[in-house]
Design an enzyme around this catalytic site. Structure first.
Site, short mmCIF file in Angstrom:
data_model
loop_
_atom_site.label_atom_id
_atom_site.label_comp_id
_atom_site.label_asym_id
_atom_site.label_seq_id
_atom_site.Cartn_x
_atom_site.Cartn_y
_atom_site.Cartn_z
N GLY A 184 0.78 -1.05 0.46
CA GLY A 184 -0.36 -0.18 -0.04
C GLY A 184 1.23 1.28 -0.04
CB VAL A 185 0.40 4.69 2.27
CG1 VAL A 185 0.19 4.32 2.95
CG2 VAL A 185 0.83 5.85 1.88
CG ASP A 186 4.47 0.89 5.14
OD1 ASP A 186 6.01 1.74 4.68
OD2 ASP A 186 5.11 0.09 5.83
CB THR B 161 -9.36 3.31 4.80
OG1 THR B 161 -9.17 3.70 3.83
CG2 THR B 161 -9.97 4.30 5.94
N GLY B 162 -6.88 0.62 4.10
CA GLY B 162 -6.12 -0.23 3.45
C GLY B 162 -6.30 -1.54 3.26
P1 ADP Z 1 -3.03 0.93 6.22
O1 ADP Z 1 -2.56 -0.66 6.19
O2 ADP Z 1 -3.24 1.43 6.84
O3 ADP Z 1 -5.12 -0.15 5.73
P2 ADP Z 1 -2.69 0.71 2.95
O4 ADP Z 1 -1.78 1.42 2.54
O5 ADP Z 1 -2.59 -0.49 3.02
O6 ADP Z 1 -2.73 0.87 5.13
O7 ADP Z 1 -3.72 1.06 3.40
C1 ADP Z 1 -4.85 2.63 3.65
C2 ADP Z 1 -4.85 4.00 2.66
O8 ADP Z 1 -3.54 4.45 1.35
C3 ADP Z 1 -5.61 3.22 1.22
O9 ADP Z 1 -7.01 4.15 0.56
C4 ADP Z 1 -5.46 2.73 -0.06
O10 ADP Z 1 -6.03 2.69 -1.13
C5 ADP Z 1 -4.14 4.55 0.41
N1 ADP Z 1 -3.16 4.29 -0.61
C6 ADP Z 1 -2.08 3.33 -0.92
N2 ADP Z 1 -0.98 3.87 -1.34
C7 ADP Z 1 -1.18 5.65 -1.65
C8 ADP Z 1 -0.27 6.17 -2.29
N3 ADP Z 1 0.44 6.46 -3.19
N4 ADP Z 1 -0.81 7.83 -2.19
C9 ADP Z 1 -2.12 7.82 -1.29
N5 ADP Z 1 -2.49 7.50 -0.62
C10 ADP Z 1 -2.27 5.62 -0.89
#
Ligand code: ADP
Length: 170
Positions: free
Chosen positions: A32-34, A118-119
């Site tokens: 995801g975002v991480d 929310t991911g």
């Molecule tokens: P968590 O494990 O806290 O749920 P995730 O990364 O899986 O974190 O998702 C959190 C949110 O970040 C989701 O809405 C996902 O669609 C969103 N996301 C994923 N990649 C990016 C990005 N590059 N920029 C912004 N938001 C993102």
């Protein structure tokens, strides 16, 4: 005055003082975002994160941004959704408060949040966005030097949820 806004986009392109990472407790990168943040920031971010000894849900840690346009990353670990009765709302609220406190203490005036939990962590978007916007609004009413908080939503659907919540009443 703190301005609070929502936009659609990729948080790794934000040129603010800091972007917030929805990290996992190891702080060593994930999906995801991480994953996106670590890919852009490069191996030095992972190396700095490895010195931090992890992070529990609701807590926040500050690092440099390395190859990111933003000079700092605030890593916070959201709660994993398991029905809402395991303290998830309070943990999510603490993510936002602790990230904002860390920003304030380091003179960070402009920062961007993703939609924490929310991911992969499965928190329902409506409930999570209500906590996100409500917590930032309440924080902005206190004593803070933060001038801009931007929610960066990956999807148009998420953006619509945040925008509805941020609309001034009436
Ligand atoms: P968590 O494990 O806290 O749920 P995730 O990364 O899986 O974190 O998702 C959190 C949110 O970040 C989701 O809405 C996902 O669609 C969103 N996301 C994923 N990649 C990016 C990005 N590059 N920029 C912004 N938001 C993102």
């Amino acid at each position: 005055m703190t301005r609070i806004e929502a936009r659609q986009g990729d948080i790794t392109t934000e040129k603010l003082d800091a972007i917030v990472n929805a990290a996992n407790p190891t702080l060593l990168g994930g999906g995801g975002v991480d994953g996106a943040i670590h890919r852009v920031a490069g191996p030095q971010l992972r190396a700095e994160c490895a010195t931090l000894g992890g992070c529990r849900a609701g807590e926040a840690r500050l690092t440099q941004g390395y190859r990111l346009p933003a000079p700092h990353v605030i890593h916070t670990v959201g709660p994993v959704w398991s029905g809402g009765t395991k303290g998830e709302p309070d943990l999510l609220r603490r993510c936002y408060v602790n990230a904002l406190d860390l920003a304030d203490h380091h003179g960070i005036r402009h920062l961007a949040f993703p939609s924490i939990s929310t991911g992969a962590y499965g928190y329902p978007i409506d409930q999570a966005a209500r906590i996100a916007t409500g917590t930032v609004r309440a924080y902005a009413e206190g004593e803070t030097e933060i001038e801009l908080v931007r929610f960066v939503c990956f999807s148009a659907e998420d953006l619509a949820v945040y925008q509805a919540l941020l609309k001034p009443p009436g």
